[in-house]
Design an enzyme around this catalytic site. Structure first.
Site, PDB file in Angstrom:
ATOM      1  N   ASP A  16      44.206  13.297  66.543  1.00 56.20           N
ATOM      2  CA  ASP A  16      42.846  13.475  66.130  1.00 56.20           C
ATOM      3  C   ASP A  16      41.924  13.841  67.099  1.00 56.20           C
ATOM      4  OD1 ASP A  16      43.727  12.662  63.404  1.00 56.20           O
ATOM      5  OD2 ASP A  16      43.213  10.669  63.869  1.00 56.20           O
ATOM      6  N   GLU A  17      42.254  14.362  68.153  1.00 54.14           N
ATOM      7  CA  GLU A  17      41.370  14.817  69.039  1.00 54.14           C
ATOM      8  C   GLU A  17      40.398  15.969  68.778  1.00 54.14           C
ATOM      9  OE1 GLU A  17      44.728  15.025  69.351  1.00 54.14           O
ATOM     10  OE2 GLU A  17      45.236  13.303  70.897  1.00 54.14           O
ATOM     11  N   LYS A  25      42.185  19.025  67.344  1.00 54.17           N
ATOM     12  CA  LYS A  25      43.086  20.175  67.615  1.00 54.17           C
ATOM     13  C   LYS A  25      42.827  21.319  66.701  1.00 54.17           C
ATOM     14  CE  LYS A  25      46.436  17.298  67.067  1.00 54.17           C
ATOM     15  NZ  LYS A  25      45.813  16.317  67.223  1.00 54.17           N
ATOM     16  N   GLY A  29      46.558  15.574  59.999  1.00 52.77           N
ATOM     17  CA  GLY A  29      45.096  15.854  59.299  1.00 52.77           C
ATOM     18  C   GLY A  29      44.578  16.586  60.206  1.00 52.77           C
ATOM     19  N   HIS A  30      44.399  17.887  60.025  1.00 57.03           N
ATOM     20  CA  HIS A  30      43.448  18.962  61.239  1.00 57.03           C
ATOM     21  C   HIS A  30      42.332  19.564  60.337  1.00 57.03           C
ATOM     22  CE1 HIS A  30      47.522  19.490  63.752  1.00 57.03           C
ATOM     23  NE2 HIS A  30      46.864  18.241  63.749  1.00 57.03           N
ATOM     24  N   GLN A  69      49.551  15.120  65.901  1.00 52.17           N
ATOM     25  CA  GLN A  69      49.718  14.063  66.846  1.00 52.17           C
ATOM     26  C   GLN A  69      49.209  13.950  68.040  1.00 52.17           C
ATOM     27  OE1 GLN A  69      52.880  14.722  64.706  1.00 52.17           O
ATOM     28  NE2 GLN A  69      51.383  14.167  63.399  1.00 52.17           N
ATOM     29  N   THR A  77      44.257  11.936  57.039  1.00 54.98           N
ATOM     30  CA  THR A  77      45.282  12.002  56.359  1.00 54.98           C
ATOM     31  C   THR A  77      45.265  10.600  55.399  1.00 54.98           C
ATOM     32  OG1 THR A  77      46.590  13.343  57.666  1.00 54.98           O
ATOM     33  CG2 THR A  77      47.794  11.917  56.008  1.00 54.98           C
ATOM     34  N   GLY A  84      42.769   8.035  55.528  1.00 57.37           N
ATOM     35  CA  GLY A  84      41.428   7.578  55.308  1.00 57.37           C
ATOM     36  C   GLY A  84      41.251   6.174  56.000  1.00 57.37           C
ATOM     37  N   ARG A  85      42.058   5.909  56.916  1.00 56.75           N
ATOM     38  CA  ARG A  85      41.952   4.703  57.549  1.00 56.75           C
ATOM     39  C   ARG A  85      41.176   4.725  58.568  1.00 56.75           C
ATOM     40  NH1 ARG A  85      48.120   3.474  59.655  1.00 56.75           N
ATOM     41  NH2 ARG A  85      47.945   5.441  59.617  1.00 56.75           N
ATOM     42  N   THR A  87      30.826  20.175  70.840  1.00 61.95           N
ATOM     43  CA  THR A  87      29.575  19.503  70.836  1.00 61.95           C
ATOM     44  C   THR A  87      29.252  19.181  69.275  1.00 61.95           C
ATOM     45  OG1 THR A  87      28.276  21.574  70.708  1.00 61.95           O
ATOM     46  CG2 THR A  87      28.628  20.238  72.827  1.00 61.95           C
TER      47      THR A  87
HETATM   48  P1  GDP Z   1      42.951  16.634  64.764  1.00 56.97           P
HETATM   49  O1  GDP Z   1      43.971  15.888  64.168  1.00 56.97           O
HETATM   50  O2  GDP Z   1      43.386  16.832  66.233  1.00 56.97           O
HETATM   51  O3  GDP Z   1      43.019  18.191  64.387  1.00 56.97           O
HETATM   52  O4  GDP Z   1      41.257  16.044  64.462  1.00 56.97           O
HETATM   53  P2  GDP Z   1      41.170  15.417  63.192  1.00 56.97           P
HETATM   54  O5  GDP Z   1      40.644  16.718  62.395  1.00 56.97           O
HETATM   55  O6  GDP Z   1      41.860  14.591  62.552  1.00 56.97           O
HETATM   56  O7  GDP Z   1      39.966  14.524  63.704  1.00 56.97           O
HETATM   57  C1  GDP Z   1      38.711  15.282  64.505  1.00 56.97           C
HETATM   58  C2  GDP Z   1      37.458  15.036  63.601  1.00 56.97           C
HETATM   59  O8  GDP Z   1      36.337  15.306  64.471  1.00 56.97           O
HETATM   60  C3  GDP Z   1      37.017  16.045  62.666  1.00 56.97           C
HETATM   61  O9  GDP Z   1      36.460  15.397  61.567  1.00 56.97           O
HETATM   62  C4  GDP Z   1      36.571  17.055  63.269  1.00 56.97           C
HETATM   63  O10 GDP Z   1      35.663  17.868  62.062  1.00 56.97           O
HETATM   64  C5  GDP Z   1      35.517  16.497  64.016  1.00 56.97           C
HETATM   65  N1  GDP Z   1      35.208  17.175  65.315  1.00 56.97           N
HETATM   66  C6  GDP Z   1      35.885  17.913  66.161  1.00 56.97           C
HETATM   67  N2  GDP Z   1      35.161  18.148  67.049  1.00 56.97           N
HETATM   68  C7  GDP Z   1      34.210  17.494  67.010  1.00 56.97           C
HETATM   69  C8  GDP Z   1      33.016  17.560  68.093  1.00 56.97           C
HETATM   70  O11 GDP Z   1      32.812  18.076  69.013  1.00 56.97           O
HETATM   71  N3  GDP Z   1      31.848  16.615  67.452  1.00 56.97           N
HETATM   72  C9  GDP Z   1      31.859  16.119  66.652  1.00 56.97           C
HETATM   73  N4  GDP Z   1      30.848  15.204  66.032  1.00 56.97           N
HETATM   74  N5  GDP Z   1      32.891  16.168  65.617  1.00 56.97           N
HETATM   75  C10 GDP Z   1      34.020  16.852  65.986  1.00 56.97           C
HETATM   76  P1  IMO Z   2      47.129  14.441  63.946  1.00 56.42           P
HETATM   77  O1  IMO Z   2      47.885  15.798  63.888  1.00 56.42           O
HETATM   78  C1  IMO Z   2      46.743  10.033  64.639  1.00 56.42           C
HETATM   79  C2  IMO Z   2      50.290   7.675  63.855  1.00 56.42           C
HETATM   80  C3  IMO Z   2      50.253   6.738  62.792  1.00 56.42           C
HETATM   81  C4  IMO Z   2      51.136   5.835  63.324  1.00 56.42           C
HETATM   82  C5  IMO Z   2      52.210   6.667  64.026  1.00 56.42           C
HETATM   83  C6  IMO Z   2      53.483   6.782  63.144  1.00 56.42           C
HETATM   84  O2  IMO Z   2      46.098  14.464  62.670  1.00 56.42           O
HETATM   85  O3  IMO Z   2      46.617  14.145  65.166  1.00 56.42           O
HETATM   86  P2  IMO Z   2      54.088   8.552  61.179  1.00 56.42           P
HETATM   87  O4  IMO Z   2      53.552   8.537  59.878  1.00 56.42           O
HETATM   88  O5  IMO Z   2      53.947   9.446  62.103  1.00 56.42           O
HETATM   89  O6  IMO Z   2      55.542   7.849  61.158  1.00 56.42           O
HETATM   90  O7  IMO Z   2      53.186   7.375  61.909  1.00 56.42           O
HETATM   91  O8  IMO Z   2      51.403   7.836  64.365  1.00 56.42           O
HETATM   92  N1  IMO Z   2      49.859   9.125  63.629  1.00 56.42           N
HETATM   93  C7  IMO Z   2      48.690   9.571  63.793  1.00 56.42           C
HETATM   94  N2  IMO Z   2      47.604   9.144  64.358  1.00 56.42           N
HETATM   95  N3  IMO Z   2      46.633  11.411  64.124  1.00 56.42           N
HETATM   96  C8  IMO Z   2      47.877  12.094  63.496  1.00 56.42           C
HETATM   97  O9  IMO Z   2      48.023  13.274  63.274  1.00 56.42           O
HETATM   98  C9  IMO Z   2      48.833  10.886  63.349  1.00 56.42           C
HETATM   99  N4  IMO Z   2      49.894  11.385  62.640  1.00 56.42           N
HETATM  100  C10 IMO Z   2      50.815  10.172  62.951  1.00 56.42           C
HETATM  101  O10 IMO Z   2      48.906   6.484  62.281  1.00 56.42           O
HETATM  102  O11 IMO Z   2      50.590   4.887  64.030  1.00 56.42           O
HETATM  103 MG    MG Z   3      43.956  14.416  62.686  1.00 54.77          MG
END
Ligand code: GDP
Ligand code: IMO
Ligand code: MG
Length: 431
Positions: A14-15, A17, A41-42, A225, A301, A303-304, A416
């Site tokens: 969830d960085e 990506k 969940g991207h 991940q 993905t 909602g936790r 940002t």
């Molecule tokens: P991913 O799994 O690495 O693709 O990341 P996620 O989409 O799960 O979580 C990143 C969350 O941060 C999403 O809700 C993005 O819309 C949001 N996001 C991404 N970059 C930024 C940022 O620079 N600032 C803020 N406030 N939100 C961001």
């Molecule tokens: P994105 O691509 C954050 C975590 C789960 C759990 C562990 C194992 O959005 O960054 P799994 O269902 O893969 O067997 O769960 O990995 N996990 C994630 N955490 N972002 C994800 O994907 C994740 N996919 C799995 O929460 O700790």
């Molecule tokens: Mg994610």
């Protein structure tokens, strides 16, 4: 020109990506997922409109870009069907852009049941999986029991493998977990119906990527991940079941290591984790709650609520080495707006009181580590949406610069805000 670029997560997922892949996609020919499944969940935000992708590469919103699902991905046809429908409803012709490896192991409804049953049986020791059947599907792959997507091209062969796998799963569900068996006929019917909908997408991804390389097309490899969730290098057993590190690309889609030109790590300006497992810089106070609220730290993905903490330079040192990271994208800087001060974890103190500047190898030793912080002043101005380095508050610039110095790697982009356009590009990672 850098042709093959890996974009991967450097923390616990969830960085951001998805956002970064999307905003670099206008300059590439293809985007490839090489591991994970619909546990990912991207999130992409364009003009305020949000799209959450789980299985389909984050390049799909761009016309003319090919999206590949490599053999390293565990594929739920059911989840794929839902995602394609959602995209279609939003006016995105996903199937025109999507190609799937014939060697993707399938995730069946029984994998999901097994994942949930195992987590339930673990009680307080649960990993906190996404409950998508990911772990059991990878187990079957390694045990050579899995059914490949392409196996369904031969009905008789595909069906016999599918029935054998369901029989094994039913044995586990009934005898080990005390649950009801699944109706094999129903699953067979459902899986073949789904296969019919997607069979035109079935390709040899490794071969397609080789052709694109020879044609001089640029390709992004999109990690799911994060590095600390890698099954070999992460905080085992609190990890996912695939190789999320750069090494996973070769195995997960068939591109040799010498064809990779750049590894771009995505790192949040602080740290989050969803699910159980150690997290040295985790905050349990108001600051942690504030980061969660301002950063909307709820899983895309499941909602936790995500656990939040300070930036950790110690594990990042290892992460940079493990992935041979060339450059970083630092996301969510804006979430730190308004804090009085910011802590950066520069070393740990281990159980014996010794200073540690590299994460210890065992879970027990890692769990025992306490963070040692360096403190920097915060800023009160808003940074959301800023696209110029000089427009950032001085203390925000100092924070990013200090992290770059501590990490010893170029921060190429500072993000940002969630919008596609909210980026400060300091060094173009594609050139
Ligand atoms: P991913 O799994 O690495 O693709 O990341 P996620 O989409 O799960 O979580 C990143 C969350 O941060 C999403 O809700 C993005 O819309 C949001 N996001 C991404 N970059 C930024 C940022 O620079 N600032 C803020 N406030 N939100 C961001
Ligand atoms: P994105 O691509 C954050 C975590 C789960 C759990 C562990 C194992 O959005 O960054 P799994 O269902 O893969 O067997 O769960 O990995 N996990 C994630 N955490 N972002 C994800 O994907 C994740 N996919 C799995 O929460 O700790
Ligand atoms: Mg994610």
């Amino acid at each position: 020109m850098k042709q093959n670029i890996i974009i991967l997560g450097t923390q616990w997922g969830d960085e951001g990506k998805g956002k970064i892949v999307d905003c670099l996609t206008d300059r590439v020919g293809a985007v490839v997922r090489f591991q994970g499944g619909h546990n990912a969940g991207h999130t992409l935000v364009i003009g305020g409109k949000k799209t959450v992708l789980h299985l389909i590469p984050s390049g799909v919103l761009h016309d003319g870009v090919k999206c590949f699902i490599g053999n390293g991905v565990v594929l739920s046809l059911d989840a794929l069907d839902r995602e394609v429908r959602e995209l279609n409803d939003a006016g995105v012709p996903a199937l025109e852009r999507l190609f799937i490896s014939e060697s993707c192991p399938l995730i069946l409804p029984t994998h999901v049941a097994l994942d949930l049953a195992r987590e339930r049986d673990k009680g307080g020791e649960a990993i906190g999986t996404t409950g998508r059947g990911i772990g059991p599907a990878y187990e079957d792959k390694v045990a050579r029991r899995a059914v490949h997507f392409g196996a369904f091209q031969d009905r008789e062969y595909g069906e016999s493998r599918l029935r054998a796998l369901i029989e094994w799963h039913n044995f586990l569900l009934v005898e080990r977990h005390g649950l009801d068996a699944f109706d094999a006929d129903e699953i067979v019917e459902q899986q073949f119906a789904l296969f019919d909908a997607f069979k035109s997408q079935c390709v040899d991804v490794a071969r397609e990527l080789n052709t694109l390389r020879q044609a001089g097309e640029r390709v992004l490899f999109e990690g799911a991940q994060g590095t600390l969730l890698d099954v070999d290098h992460g905080t085992y057993p609190f990890v996912t079941s695939s190789n999320t590190t750069a090494g996973g690309v070769g195995a997960g889609c068939g591109v040799g290591p010498r064809h990779i030109d750049y590894v771009l790590g995505v790192v949040k300006a602080y740290t989050t984790r969803v699910g159980a497992g150690p997290f040295p810089t985790e905050l349990f106070d108001d600051t942690g709650a504030r980061l969660a609220e301002r950063g909307h730290e709820f899983g895309a993905t499941t909602g936790r609520a995500r656990r939040c903490g300070w930036f950790d330079v110690v594990f990042m040192r290892q992460v940079i080495a493990l992935n041979s990271i060339d450059g970083l994208v630092m996301t969510k800087l804006d979430v730190l707006d308004g804090l009085e001060s910011l802590d950066i974890c520069v070393s740990y103190t281990d159980a014996n009181g010794a200073t540690v500047d590299w994460p210890p190898g065992t879970l027990q030793d890692f769990q025992a580590c306490k963070p040692v912080y360096e403190s920097l002043p915060g800023w009160h101005e808003t940074t959301e949406g800023i696209t110029e380095w000089d427009a950032l508050p001085e203390n925000a610039r100092a924070y990013v610069s200090r992290l770059q110095e501590l990490l010893g790697v170029s921060i190429d982009i500072v993000s940002t805000g969630p919008e596609r356009s909210a980026n400060i590009v300091l060094r173009d990672p594609l050139d």
